[in-house]
Design a protein around this motif. Sequence first.
Motif, PDB file in Angstrom:
ATOM      1  N   ASP A   1     -10.688 -49.684  30.231  1.00 13.79           N
ATOM      2  CA  ASP A   1      -9.358 -49.662  29.799  1.00 13.79           C
ATOM      3  C   ASP A   1      -8.507 -48.256  30.005  1.00 13.79           C
ATOM      4  OD1 ASP A   1     -10.393 -48.450  27.648  1.00 13.79           O
ATOM      5  OD2 ASP A   1      -9.671 -49.706  26.369  1.00 13.79           O
ATOM      6  N   GLY A   2      -9.416 -47.333  30.492  1.00 20.17           N
ATOM      7  CA  GLY A   2      -8.933 -46.033  30.953  1.00 20.17           C
ATOM      8  C   GLY A   2      -9.278 -45.060  29.809  1.00 20.17           C
ATOM      9  N   ASP A   3      -9.596 -45.468  28.516  1.00 19.89           N
ATOM     10  CA  ASP A   3      -9.961 -44.711  27.515  1.00 19.89           C
ATOM     11  C   ASP A   3     -11.517 -43.955  27.695  1.00 19.89           C
ATOM     12  OD1 ASP A   3      -9.476 -43.096  25.174  1.00 19.89           O
ATOM     13  OD2 ASP A   3      -8.722 -44.730  24.070  1.00 19.89           O
ATOM     14  N   PHE A   4     -12.009 -43.336  26.923  1.00 21.62           N
ATOM     15  CA  PHE A   4     -13.474 -42.961  26.867  1.00 21.62           C
ATOM     16  C   PHE A   4     -14.097 -42.818  25.520  1.00 21.62           C
ATOM     17  CE2 PHE A   4     -10.503 -39.312  25.866  1.00 21.62           C
ATOM     18  CZ  PHE A   4     -11.531 -38.592  24.806  1.00 21.62           C
ATOM     19  N   ILE A   5     -15.488 -42.934  25.542  1.00 22.96           N
ATOM     20  CA  ILE A   5     -16.296 -42.593  24.363  1.00 22.96           C
ATOM     21  C   ILE A   5     -16.928 -41.403  24.759  1.00 22.96           C
ATOM     22  CG2 ILE A   5     -18.344 -43.673  22.969  1.00 22.96           C
ATOM     23  CD1 ILE A   5     -17.304 -46.207  23.843  1.00 22.96           C
ATOM     24  N   ASP A   6     -17.322 -40.388  23.499  1.00 22.60           N
ATOM     25  CA  ASP A   6     -18.155 -39.550  23.696  1.00 22.60           C
ATOM     26  C   ASP A   6     -19.455 -39.725  22.772  1.00 22.60           C
ATOM     27  OD1 ASP A   6     -17.016 -37.727  25.221  1.00 22.60           O
ATOM     28  OD2 ASP A   6     -15.641 -37.015  23.409  1.00 22.60           O
ATOM     29  N   LEU A   7     -20.638 -39.373  23.474  1.00 24.05           N
ATOM     30  CA  LEU A   7     -22.011 -39.491  23.133  1.00 24.05           C
ATOM     31  C   LEU A   7     -22.509 -38.271  22.909  1.00 24.05           C
ATOM     32  CD1 LEU A   7     -23.361 -42.731  25.164  1.00 24.05           C
ATOM     33  CD2 LEU A   7     -21.830 -42.378  23.091  1.00 24.05           C
ATOM     34  N   ASP A   8     -23.047 -37.876  21.701  1.00 28.95           N
ATOM     35  CA  ASP A   8     -23.706 -36.534  21.296  1.00 28.95           C
ATOM     36  C   ASP A   8     -25.022 -36.750  21.299  1.00 28.95           C
ATOM     37  OD1 ASP A   8     -21.285 -35.144  21.601  1.00 28.95           O
ATOM     38  OD2 ASP A   8     -21.100 -34.414  19.496  1.00 28.95           O
ATOM     39  N   TRP A   9     -25.727 -36.166  22.195  1.00 26.61           N
ATOM     40  CA  TRP A   9     -27.341 -36.256  22.205  1.00 26.61           C
ATOM     41  C   TRP A   9     -28.140 -35.226  21.562  1.00 26.61           C
ATOM     42  CZ3 TRP A   9     -30.443 -40.019  24.281  1.00 26.61           C
ATOM     43  CH2 TRP A   9     -29.674 -41.150  25.091  1.00 26.61           C
ATOM     44  N   LEU A  10     -29.135 -35.654  20.852  1.00 30.86           N
ATOM     45  CA  LEU A  10     -30.128 -34.732  20.239  1.00 30.86           C
ATOM     46  C   LEU A  10     -31.115 -34.262  21.118  1.00 30.86           C
ATOM     47  CD1 LEU A  10     -31.333 -33.105  17.966  1.00 30.86           C
ATOM     48  CD2 LEU A  10     -32.651 -35.365  17.404  1.00 30.86           C
ATOM     49  N   ALA A  11     -31.646 -35.512  21.878  1.00 30.30           N
ATOM     50  CA  ALA A  11     -32.446 -35.375  22.959  1.00 30.30           C
ATOM     51  C   ALA A  11     -32.525 -36.576  23.698  1.00 30.30           C
ATOM     52  CB  ALA A  11     -33.924 -34.992  22.356  1.00 30.30           C
ATOM     53  N   LYS A  12     -32.873 -36.610  25.071  1.00 29.93           N
ATOM     54  CA  LYS A  12     -33.248 -37.845  25.849  1.00 29.93           C
ATOM     55  C   LYS A  12     -34.750 -38.367  25.777  1.00 29.93           C
ATOM     56  CE  LYS A  12     -28.741 -37.035  27.994  1.00 29.93           C
ATOM     57  NZ  LYS A  12     -27.857 -37.255  29.303  1.00 29.93           N
ATOM     58  N   PRO A  13     -34.847 -39.403  26.077  1.00 24.30           N
ATOM     59  CA  PRO A  13     -36.192 -39.821  26.227  1.00 24.30           C
ATOM     60  C   PRO A  13     -37.022 -39.126  27.364  1.00 24.30           C
ATOM     61  CG  PRO A  13     -35.074 -41.765  25.970  1.00 24.30           C
ATOM     62  CD  PRO A  13     -34.095 -40.668  26.245  1.00 24.30           C
ATOM     63  N   THR A  14     -38.361 -38.642  27.209  1.00 26.98           N
ATOM     64  CA  THR A  14     -38.830 -37.962  28.117  1.00 26.98           C
ATOM     65  C   THR A  14     -40.448 -38.771  28.360  1.00 26.98           C
ATOM     66  OG1 THR A  14     -40.061 -36.476  26.494  1.00 26.98           O
ATOM     67  CG2 THR A  14     -37.981 -35.657  27.869  1.00 26.98           C
ATOM     68  N   GLN A  15     -40.486 -39.635  29.222  1.00 27.90           N
ATOM     69  CA  GLN A  15     -41.666 -40.465  29.238  1.00 27.90           C
ATOM     70  C   GLN A  15     -42.875 -39.566  30.023  1.00 27.90           C
ATOM     71  OE1 GLN A  15     -40.902 -44.814  30.058  1.00 27.90           O
ATOM     72  NE2 GLN A  15     -42.986 -44.801  30.854  1.00 27.90           N
ATOM     73  N   THR A  16     -43.940 -39.027  29.295  1.00 31.49           N
ATOM     74  CA  THR A  16     -44.654 -38.190  30.058  1.00 31.49           C
ATOM     75  C   THR A  16     -46.005 -39.335  30.498  1.00 31.49           C
ATOM     76  OG1 THR A  16     -45.552 -37.841  27.943  1.00 31.49           O
ATOM     77  CG2 THR A  16     -43.978 -36.229  28.688  1.00 31.49           C
ATOM     78  N   ALA A  17     -45.716 -40.382  29.897  1.00 33.40           N
ATOM     79  CA  ALA A  17     -47.144 -41.061  30.426  1.00 33.40           C
ATOM     80  C   ALA A  17     -46.801 -42.500  30.479  1.00 33.40           C
ATOM     81  CB  ALA A  17     -48.363 -41.126  29.541  1.00 33.40           C
ATOM     82  N   PRO A  18     -47.245 -43.264  31.439  1.00 33.49           N
ATOM     83  CA  PRO A  18     -47.140 -44.652  31.857  1.00 33.49           C
ATOM     84  C   PRO A  18     -46.953 -45.624  30.530  1.00 33.49           C
ATOM     85  CG  PRO A  18     -48.353 -43.854  33.414  1.00 33.49           C
ATOM     86  CD  PRO A  18     -48.458 -42.976  32.403  1.00 33.49           C
TER      87      PRO A  18
END
Length: 327
Positions: A41-58
Amino acid sequence: MTQRTFTPPWWARNPHVQTILPVLTKVNKPALTRQRLELEDGDFIDLDWLAKPTQTAPTQIEPIVVLVHGLEGSADSHYARRLLTLLDDHKVAALVHHHRSCSGVTNRLARSYHSGDTQDLHTTLSQLRRDYPDSPLLAVGYSLGGNVLTKYMGEHGSDSLVDRAVVISAPLQLGACAKRLRHGFSKVYQSYLIKQLQQKVRDKLALPDLSAQMPVTQAEVESLTTFHLFDDRVTAPLHGFDGVEDYYRRASGLPYLSQVAKPTLVIHAKDDPFMTDEVIPTQEALSPQVTYELHPQGGHVGFIDGGHPFKPRYYLEQRIVHFLLEA
């Protein structure tokens, strides 16, 4: 982590101490990184990240905890800071979903957010599912955000993108809570929040491209001194409701508890100064997937269970992490 039971210390048995002291207590906040989602609709949402996933092993799949703040809250709210700090200690990926206009930046449209607005939350969750398809999505909703999360979980049932949820101090019957805030000391909380909402309306009225779309004038804003008045004159018309009663009926989360199909913990305090007993669900109103905790004390998003007045200790964060990550 061993789950604690909640018992307030002798100096925090008053519901207003439980509600106000956490707001006044300094809480450090981990460094956050902002992501902006553009909306259709032309607006926005702001997300504040602490940390993003870091997949280090399968075989290692990291969950993401989504915090949904309360009325006029943000990543700076005391409860958000405390939970983010604990999640940071546990090295858990997390973010704060800001309602429109609550990230420190005025949103672009005349409309804003409301207690039953689940579409914006669904947009955030859908983006997370696309970006991190293997990560379980866990969510915590506080107060208004708790009502939004409850309604979302019930609306989507088994199709909910949230795998586990915790709902804290949610006003699950909006009309009853609005009435409660017109009486006694609770009027102090209403006045504090209404002034913030009034200022946001004034800010939009000062913008030429938005002022004509607003349902009230600058002169009328001052008279909107209760949630009932504000929701009738501003919230309802801006968000497609037929008046305040229609808004309260359609946006209240309580009727959706029976339709929840994913594990959900709901926590209330019986002495919450924002609530009445009308928010307390009957056993028949609860889905088998809902765990309901009603504590005699705890105030509104308080639940101080130890420490001392200058450095309180809290029940909520330990309980949330235990339910989401260790249950």
